[in-house]
Motif scaffolding. Structure first.
Motif, PDB file in Angstrom:
ATOM      1  N   ALA A  85       0.832  -1.207   0.000  1.00  0.00           N
ATOM      2  CA  ALA A  85       0.000   0.000   0.000  1.00  0.00           C
ATOM      3  C   ALA A  85       0.863   1.253   0.000  1.00  0.00           C
ATOM      4  O   ALA A  85       0.552   2.236  -0.700  1.00  0.00           O
ATOM      5  N   ALA A  86       1.931   1.234   0.777  1.00  0.00           N
ATOM      6  CA  ALA A  86       2.825   2.394   0.807  1.00  0.00           C
ATOM      7  C   ALA A  86       3.465   2.609  -0.557  1.00  0.00           C
ATOM      8  O   ALA A  86       3.562   3.747  -1.052  1.00  0.00           O
ATOM      9  N   GLY A  87       3.906   1.518  -1.181  1.00  0.00           N
ATOM     10  CA  GLY A  87       4.495   1.645  -2.510  1.00  0.00           C
ATOM     11  C   GLY A  87       3.509   2.182  -3.524  1.00  0.00           C
ATOM     12  O   GLY A  87       3.849   3.028  -4.364  1.00  0.00           O
ATOM     13  N   ALA A  88       2.267   1.706  -3.439  1.00  0.00           N
ATOM     14  CA  ALA A  88       1.241   2.192  -4.365  1.00  0.00           C
ATOM     15  C   ALA A  88       0.982   3.682  -4.161  1.00  0.00           C
ATOM     16  O   ALA A  88       0.839   4.442  -5.122  1.00  0.00           O
ATOM     17  N   GLY A  89       0.924   4.089  -2.892  1.00  0.00           N
ATOM     18  CA  GLY A  89       0.720   5.510  -2.626  1.00  0.00           C
ATOM     19  C   GLY A  89       1.890   6.356  -3.086  1.00  0.00           C
ATOM     20  O   GLY A  89       1.712   7.507  -3.522  1.00  0.00           O
ATOM     21  N   GLY A  90       3.078   5.798  -3.010  1.00  0.00           N
ATOM     22  CA  GLY A  90       4.264   6.550  -3.410  1.00  0.00           C
ATOM     23  C   GLY A  90       4.392   6.758  -4.896  1.00  0.00           C
ATOM     24  O   GLY A  90       5.211   7.580  -5.341  1.00  0.00           O
ATOM     25  N   THR A  91       3.600   6.040  -5.713  1.00  0.00           N
ATOM     26  CA  THR A  91       3.675   6.224  -7.163  1.00  0.00           C
ATOM     27  C   THR A  91       3.298   7.647  -7.570  1.00  0.00           C
ATOM     28  O   THR A  91       3.641   8.080  -8.668  1.00  0.00           O
ATOM     29  N   ARG A  92       2.607   8.343  -6.685  1.00  0.00           N
ATOM     30  CA  ARG A  92       2.275   9.750  -6.954  1.00  0.00           C
ATOM     31  C   ARG A  92       3.534  10.566  -7.167  1.00  0.00           C
ATOM     32  O   ARG A  92       3.532  11.571  -7.890  1.00  0.00           O
ATOM     33  N   PHE A  93       4.618  10.129  -6.561  1.00  0.00           N
ATOM     34  CA  PHE A  93       5.881  10.852  -6.643  1.00  0.00           C
ATOM     35  C   PHE A  93       6.877  10.159  -7.563  1.00  0.00           C
ATOM     36  O   PHE A  93       8.091  10.373  -7.463  1.00  0.00           O
ATOM     37  N   GLY A  94       6.380   9.313  -8.447  1.00  0.00           N
ATOM     38  CA  GLY A  94       7.233   8.655  -9.419  1.00  0.00           C
ATOM     39  C   GLY A  94       7.730   7.312  -8.934  1.00  0.00           C
ATOM     40  O   GLY A  94       7.410   6.859  -7.828  1.00  0.00           O
ATOM     41  N   THR A  95       8.531   6.675  -9.781  1.00  0.00           N
ATOM     42  CA  THR A  95       9.060   5.355  -9.447  1.00  0.00           C
ATOM     43  C   THR A  95       9.908   5.405  -8.187  1.00  0.00           C
ATOM     44  O   THR A  95       9.806   4.529  -7.315  1.00  0.00           O
ATOM     45  N   TYR A  96      10.746   6.425  -8.082  1.00  0.00           N
ATOM     46  CA  TYR A  96      11.587   6.547  -6.893  1.00  0.00           C
ATOM     47  C   TYR A  96      10.723   6.708  -5.652  1.00  0.00           C
ATOM     48  O   TYR A  96      11.015   6.127  -4.599  1.00  0.00           O
ATOM     49  N   GLY A  97       9.657   7.473  -5.755  1.00  0.00           N
ATOM     50  CA  GLY A  97       8.775   7.676  -4.613  1.00  0.00           C
ATOM     51  C   GLY A  97       8.118   6.385  -4.162  1.00  0.00           C
ATOM     52  O   GLY A  97       7.964   6.134  -2.964  1.00  0.00           O
TER      53      GLY A  97
END
Length: 270
Positions: free
Chosen positions: A205-217
């Motif tokens: 879930a955290a990784g999915a949410g971080g996609t807002r900030f790109g692959t690195y996010g």
């Protein structure tokens, strides 16, 4: 966050009762705990990351509101850190300080546990508490300065990772250091496999949410949860060796340690 009086259960706990246990014991929100037994505790500790999601959302919303009103990222970060403290009556921070005093005392396990039960805070606790709070504020201030959305996201991820550490600490194989208290009530209630499943779900879930900030996010957010869990696990093992098991204070220390580690990872490379 103390044990309420409840009628002995006559049937398995429902998901609703598990959520009541989670929010009623891990926050000051007016959620009555209708059952206080191992079944409710199991579901409640499995739901602990959901509590973190709500607490983190409240913290992020407060920070964003202040930013909209024109305050500095630093002041918004202070308020963001203050919200989880308020929603837990500061018990996690108190647990961090008490655990630091116990670990730093150099006393045998029994005496160290007595030190942790005292109402005062010793030098180890003061220094540890100060460093943790300052680190959290600094990391969030950096996040808000880079992007309001990034800072708010960091607050949510850190709060969720903090409660994931509680789920992991309540797994089977991790004994209670005392026969009473919240630590004893939730010790070993979560099957290790289910704790791992919840952990994987939070990372995803955290990784999915971080996609807002790109692959690195996305990678950074997932890594923040993983590394915070690793740091919390190291502390947990140290506490089990030192005290013979977990206590309510240890649970609080694990949550604050995980939150701090997650926030540091989330602002790396900013």
């Amino acid at each position: 966050m103390s044990a309420p009086h409840a009628t002995p259960p006559t049937q398995p706990a429902s998901p609703q009762e598990g959520l009541r246990f989670a929010f009623g014991t891990l926050t000051v929100l007016p959620v009555p705990v209708t059952r206080w037994d191992r079944g409710a505790a199991r579901l409640g500790m499995l739901a602990a990351p959901l509590v973190g999601l709500v607490v983190g959302g409240c913290a992020a919303a407060t920070g964003l509101l202040l930013l909209v009103l024109g305050v500095s990222p630093l002041l918004a970060a202070v308020a963001t850190v203050a919200v989880p403290a308020v929603l837990t009556r500061g018990l996690h921070l108190d647990g961090l300080a008490d655990t630091a005093d116990g670990l730093g005392s150099g006393k045998p396990a029994g005496e160290a546990l007595q030190i942790m039960k005292r109402s005062d805070i010793g030098p180890f606790g003061v220094v540890t508490l100060l460093l943790a709070v300052v680190t959290q504020v600094a990391a969030l201030a950096q996040g808000y300065a880079e992007s309001w959305a990034r800072g708010a996201f960091a607050a949510v991820v850190a709060a969720t990772a903090a409660r994931l550490a509680l789920t992991a600490a309540a797994r089977t194989g991790v004994p209670a250091a005392r026969p009473e208290g919240l630590g004893a009530a939730v010790a070993q209630v979560v099957p290790a496999g289910r704790a791992l499943t919840v952990g994987v779900a939070v990372v995803a879930a955290a990784g999915a949410g971080g996609t807002r900030f790109g692959t690195y996010g996305a990678v950074q957010a997932a890594a923040a949860v993983v590394l915070s869990a690793v740091v919390a696990e190291l502390l947990l093992r140290r506490c089990v060796r030192r005290f013979g098991g977990v206590t309510g204070d240890v649970f609080g220390a694990l949550a604050e340690t995980a939150a701090t580690a997650a926030l540091v990872v989330l602002v790396l490379g900013g």
